[in-house]
Design an enzyme around this catalytic site. Structure first.
Site, PDB file in Angstrom:
ATOM      1  N   LYS A  93      -1.409   8.814  -6.246  1.00 50.08           N
ATOM      2  CA  LYS A  93      -0.775   7.725  -5.501  1.00 50.08           C
ATOM      3  C   LYS A  93      -1.246   6.418  -6.140  1.00 50.08           C
ATOM      4  O   LYS A  93      -2.414   6.038  -6.020  1.00 50.08           O
ATOM      5  CB  LYS A  93      -1.171   7.789  -4.027  1.00 50.08           C
TER       6      LYS A  93
ATOM      7  N   GLU B  47       0.766  14.675  -7.132  1.00 50.30           N
ATOM      8  CA  GLU B  47       0.815  13.462  -7.972  1.00 50.30           C
ATOM      9  C   GLU B  47      -0.289  12.517  -7.540  1.00 50.30           C
ATOM     10  O   GLU B  47      -0.816  12.625  -6.441  1.00 50.30           O
ATOM     11  CB  GLU B  47       2.167  12.741  -7.776  1.00 50.30           C
TER      12      GLU B  47
ATOM     13  N   CYS C 182     -29.313 -26.424   7.273  1.00 48.41           N
ATOM     14  CA  CYS C 182     -28.713 -26.193   5.964  1.00 48.41           C
ATOM     15  C   CYS C 182     -29.791 -25.789   4.956  1.00 48.41           C
ATOM     16  O   CYS C 182     -30.786 -26.501   4.801  1.00 48.41           O
ATOM     17  CB  CYS C 182     -27.991 -27.449   5.479  1.00 48.41           C
TER      18      CYS C 182
ATOM     19  N   TYR D 209       8.000   7.840 -10.268  1.00 46.48           N
ATOM     20  CA  TYR D 209       7.692   9.093  -9.578  1.00 46.48           C
ATOM     21  C   TYR D 209       8.833   9.627  -8.716  1.00 46.48           C
ATOM     22  O   TYR D 209       8.634  10.530  -7.923  1.00 46.48           O
ATOM     23  CB  TYR D 209       6.432   8.936  -8.741  1.00 46.48           C
TER      24      TYR D 209
ATOM     25  N   LYS E 126      -5.073  10.022   1.411  1.00 47.03           N
ATOM     26  CA  LYS E 126      -5.800   8.821   0.975  1.00 47.03           C
ATOM     27  C   LYS E 126      -7.244   9.183   0.656  1.00 47.03           C
ATOM     28  O   LYS E 126      -7.905   9.864   1.448  1.00 47.03           O
ATOM     29  CB  LYS E 126      -5.784   7.769   2.087  1.00 47.03           C
TER      30      LYS E 126
ATOM     31  N   ASP F  76      -1.712   2.557  -6.856  1.00 43.16           N
ATOM     32  CA  ASP F  76      -1.898   1.440  -5.930  1.00 43.16           C
ATOM     33  C   ASP F  76      -1.381   0.151  -6.557  1.00 43.16           C
ATOM     34  O   ASP F  76      -2.140  -0.673  -7.065  1.00 43.16           O
ATOM     35  CB  ASP F  76      -3.395   1.319  -5.592  1.00 43.16           C
TER      36      ASP F  76
ATOM     37  N   CYS G 289     -30.054 -28.789   2.265  1.00 47.40           N
ATOM     38  CA  CYS G 289     -30.493 -30.158   2.547  1.00 47.40           C
ATOM     39  C   CYS G 289     -31.244 -30.297   3.871  1.00 47.40           C
ATOM     40  O   CYS G 289     -31.704 -31.383   4.212  1.00 47.40           O
ATOM     41  CB  CYS G 289     -29.294 -31.113   2.519  1.00 47.40           C
TER      42      CYS G 289
ATOM     43  N   CYS H 230     -22.505 -27.397   7.501  1.00 50.40           N
ATOM     44  CA  CYS H 230     -23.488 -28.462   7.291  1.00 50.40           C
ATOM     45  C   CYS H 230     -22.728 -29.794   7.333  1.00 50.40           C
ATOM     46  O   CYS H 230     -21.846 -30.022   6.500  1.00 50.40           O
ATOM     47  CB  CYS H 230     -24.184 -28.289   5.951  1.00 50.40           C
TER      48      CYS H 230
ATOM     49  N   CYS I  60     -25.392 -33.593   0.821  1.00 48.31           N
ATOM     50  CA  CYS I  60     -25.808 -32.198   0.615  1.00 48.31           C
ATOM     51  C   CYS I  60     -25.388 -31.753  -0.795  1.00 48.31           C
ATOM     52  O   CYS I  60     -24.194 -31.677  -1.100  1.00 48.31           O
ATOM     53  CB  CYS I  60     -25.158 -31.342   1.698  1.00 48.31           C
TER      54      CYS I  60
HETATM   55  S1  IVH Z   1       7.004   8.855  -3.348  1.00 43.47           S
HETATM   56  C1  IVH Z   1      10.220   8.994  -0.103  1.00 43.47           C
HETATM   57  N1  IVH Z   1       5.036   9.025  -5.076  1.00 43.47           N
HETATM   58  O1  IVH Z   1       3.228   4.867  -1.837  1.00 43.47           O
HETATM   59  C2  IVH Z   1       9.013   9.020  -0.959  1.00 43.47           C
HETATM   60  N2  IVH Z   1       5.113   7.104  -3.670  1.00 43.47           N
HETATM   61  O2  IVH Z   1       3.396   5.138   1.196  1.00 43.47           O
HETATM   62  C3  IVH Z   1       8.890   7.828  -1.796  1.00 43.47           C
HETATM   63  N3  IVH Z   1       3.327   5.482  -4.124  1.00 43.47           N
HETATM   64  O3  IVH Z   1       6.116   3.029  -1.156  1.00 43.47           O
HETATM   65  C4  IVH Z   1       7.549   7.562  -2.336  1.00 43.47           C
HETATM   66  N4  IVH Z   1       2.379   6.572  -5.778  1.00 43.47           N
HETATM   67  O4  IVH Z   1       4.838   2.469  -3.296  1.00 43.47           O
HETATM   68  C5  IVH Z   1       5.592   8.286  -4.097  1.00 43.47           C
HETATM   69  N5  IVH Z   1       3.400   9.313  -6.700  1.00 43.47           N
HETATM   70  C6  IVH Z   1       3.950   8.574  -5.729  1.00 43.47           C
HETATM   71  C7  IVH Z   1       3.415   7.325  -5.330  1.00 43.47           C
HETATM   72  C8  IVH Z   1       4.015   6.615  -4.294  1.00 43.47           C
HETATM   73  C9  IVH Z   1       2.352   5.481  -5.042  1.00 43.47           C
HETATM   74  C10 IVH Z   1       3.521   4.392  -3.134  1.00 43.47           C
HETATM   75  C11 IVH Z   1       4.929   3.863  -3.066  1.00 43.47           C
HETATM   76  C12 IVH Z   1       5.400   4.104  -1.666  1.00 43.47           C
HETATM   77  C13 IVH Z   1       4.125   4.298  -0.927  1.00 43.47           C
HETATM   78  C14 IVH Z   1       4.360   5.259   0.221  1.00 43.47           C
END
Ligand code: IVH
Length: 669
Positions: free
Chosen positions: A114, A112, A405, A224, A311, A116, A408, A423, A429
């Protein structure tokens, strides 16, 4: 059909069309037809108050009534975080550990994105959203149900076969890039601080106490993780597919992966493809698909052993330093800025990056003409993270921090224990003066329309405004001399200046640019001291007794009023009519508008919208963001949208102008 049946039908249909529009991007009916159904439902609910329901689509527009704060709730299932990895090798190790843990059993992995944003837990009972809770400390979080209900892609009611009586669904609340850019552009124009990235903006918005404001900002959500006792399937992927069929916006781009090779391919694909997504992502998540196998693998104290986050590497570019400029802020602080050969980074062209302060310039040991590494911290604000010393020409000299500065010429000073050079020529200024003028007119301060950064600079260059008090001696004649000004724009500034005389003391105090006295500090200070005269007479010791005023702020206030220029500015502002004391008549609120709900729309001549909102509240009334059957009056200025006007007349709500309104709150005598 009974009214109850029709109400139920309309709610179901409106929910279905909301979903088609916001989740599936496949609307079946026109906005007009949608509005007509909504109107019919509003009318029926008005005629049959016993059928009202807080989850009705008619209520999902938010309220302007600021909540007092958030109550907290304990999570039914603790919200754990995920273990992070930063390389393909570490993800492969995770797959290896799972294989060992499952004793060689076959297993599937779900890949999946992640997202943000900020995580959310939603609890549904009998198909109805009963509670939305933020992550908090993982054990307890804030209850933000009202705000979450304003997010159109989150269903308030779900129906269909196989939905468990109670379940929890987790996901991420997001602010899509487009909404984020719009919000920041608006904040910049209003002189508000900018959000560094969509994550902060989403988290900040979700915790906003005014749900009408939340509704306006355009949050979205993806889900998710489905949790509960009677889930439709014994695996994660199918459970999410079921949730999708119930109306949840389940994370798209999920993929079942059956080998390490497929996992690696998924990583390679999204490393670049994620840049085309409309929302921010900071990595990928891999989860074991079978719920039984998840249980077998279990948890560590902090995170599940059956899932891992990968990450994305921070995006980095190498580019040439053209020159370092030194910029002077409103408070005299000097910020070094690297001006770069333009370079593409996470989809935007970067030409400048902050070097923050002298210590950072020294630590990086930057030389003229260096090749610099630029990264996007949190995806948005570029920063210089290093130098490619191999590319340096031998004769290049190190970049020296300026000693004087740049604006000035005054020798800079460094406050002991602080990293910044300042400054000290506060009142001579130019960028400091212009910065204070810009601050003074900002929306949260005096809220004077028509003067932004450029106009403030022009007014200063023409010699018309050399300090904030000079603003009140602007005339139409002077304004018409400013490049780009016509009668209309000049009048707008003059009206704004006049209206600013109604701004309460706490805001004029904030507008003065006293160091360390911010928006909240000014409110507390204004309430505690009551007037500028009293504030000017207070000693440092007396000031430290005021709630939240520390010794540093107390000293700054004393130093500020020790300057004769500031005393003169305050006196001239007073003469112009700027409020320099708490208005006791405004505080002594009336109840003339008790129980009345107003919607403000359009542009006004006599006062700003903010001021009208304050007046409504000060007289016992209530503000709302949208017209509904509960609205008592629409306070309309120029350019009010035709759809609002039409809605008001359809609902038979009186539309009043500002004179009528002012007469309503006027003293009888
Ligand atoms: S699963 C027990 N799936 O990442 C597992 N988390 O570091 C529960 N997040 O707090 C999380 N995308 O805010 C999961 N596809 C995804 C995610 C996801 C973003 C965030 C979420 C979580 C943090 C974990």
């Amino acid at each position: 059909m009974t009214p109850a049946q029709r109400v139920a039908e309309l709610r179901r249909e409106l929910d279905r069309h909301t979903r088609l529009y916001y989740i599936e991007n496949a609307p079946e009916i026109s906005d007009r037809d949608f509005d007509m159904m909504m109107h019919e439902l509003e009318e029926l609910e008005k005629a049959h108050p016993e059928l009202d329901d807080p989850l009705s689509p008619t209520h999902r527009v938010g309220s302007d009534l600021a909540a007092k704060g958030f109550l907290q709730a304990e999570h039914i299932n603790p919200m754990l975080s995920l273990a992070n990895t930063y390389s393909v090798g570490e993800v492969d190790d995770f797959v290896g550990r799972c294989r060992d843990g499952l004793m060689g059993e076959d297993f599937e992995i779900v890949g999946e994105l992640k997202y943000d944003g900020t995580s959310i837990s939603l609890i549904y009972e009998h198909g109805r959203l009963v509670r939305a809770v933020t992550r908090g400390d993982g054990t307890r979080g804030d209850i933000v149900t009202d705000n979450v209900l304003t997010i159109r892609s989150i269903p308030a009611v779900v129906e269909g076969p196989g939905i468990p009586d109670s379940f929890e669904i987790r996901g991420e609340i997001l602010l899509p890039w487009a909404a984020f850019d719009r919000l920041n552009a608006e904040r910049e124009a209003n002189g508000d601080s900018l959000f560094a990235n969509p994550r902060n903006a989403a988290a900040g918005t979700l915790k906003t106490l005014n749900s009408a404001e939340v509704a306006r900002r355009g949050l979205d959500a993806v889900f998710y993780y489905l949790i509960g006792d009677n889930l439709p399937s014994d695996n994660h992927y199918d459970n999410l597919m079921a949730a999708r069929s119930w109306g949840f916006k389940v994370a798209p781009h999920m993929q079942l992966l059956r080998s390490i090779e497929e996992v690696d391919t998924f990583i390679n694909r999204w490393d670049t493809e994620r840049r085309t997504l409309p929302v921010a992502t900071d990595g990928l998540v891999f989860k074991i698909n079978s719920l039984r196998q998840q249980l077998n693998l279990g948890y560590t104290a902090k995170s599940p052993r059956w899932a891992i986050a990968y990450k994305f590497p921070a995006e980095r570019a190498l580019t040439k330093l053209r020159f370092v400029s030194f910029e002077v802020g409103r408070m005299g602080v000097i910020t070094p800025v690297a001006n770069l050969d333009p370079v593409l980074l996470s989809g935007t062209i970067v030409k400048r990056a902050s070097l923050h302060n002298a210590d950072i310039v020294a630590t990086l040991d930057i030389h003229h003409g260096d090749m610099l590494y630029v990264e996007k911290g949190g995806e948005i604000i570029p920063k210089i993270t290093g130098v490619d010393t191999d590319a340096r020409v031998p004769e290049a000299a190190p970049v020296e921090f300026v000693t004087h500065c740049p604006a000035c010429g005054t020798p800079l000073i460094r406050v002991e224990g602080e990293a910044s050079w300042v400054c000290p020529n506060k009142y001579g200024c130019p960028p400091q003066i212009v910065g204070r003028i810009e601050h003074f007119v900002g929306r949260h301060m005096m809220d004077i329309d028509g003067i932004g950064e450029e106009v403030a600079q022009k007014l200063y260059d023409l010699g018309y405004v050399c300090d904030i008090a000079d603003l009140y001696s602007l005339t139409e004649e002077k304004l018409l001399n400013v490049e780009g000004f016509k009668e209309r724009s000049a009048q707008r500034v003059l009206d704004g200046l006049k209206a600013s005389l109604q701004v309460p003391f706490e805001r004029s105090l904030y507008a003065l640019s006293i160091p360390f006295v911010g928006e909240t500090g000014s409110k507390k200070l204004a309430r505690a001291v009551g007037s500028i005269d009293r504030l000017m007479a207070m000693s440092e010791e007396e000031l430290t007794v005021v709630p939240d005023i520390g010794p540093r702020t107390a000293r700054a206030i004393r130093e500020f009023f020790a300057e004769p220029v500031n005393i003169s500015i305050v006196n001239r502002l007073k003469e112009a009519g700027v409020r320099m004391e708490v208005d006791s008549s405004a505080q002594a609120t009336t109840d003339r508008l008790q129980g009345k709900t107003f919607v403000i729309s359009g542009v006004f001549a006599k006062h700003s919208r903010e001021q009208y909102k304050d007046m409504i509240e000060a007289n016992g009334g209530r503000n709302s963001g949208s017209i509904s059957k509960k609205t008592d009056y629409v306070l309309a200025g120029d350019n009010m949208g035709p759809s609002k006007l039409e809605k008001a007349s359809r609902l038979g709500i009186p539309v009043i102008d500002e004179d009528t309104f002012l007469a309503m709150i006027q003293d009888e005598d």
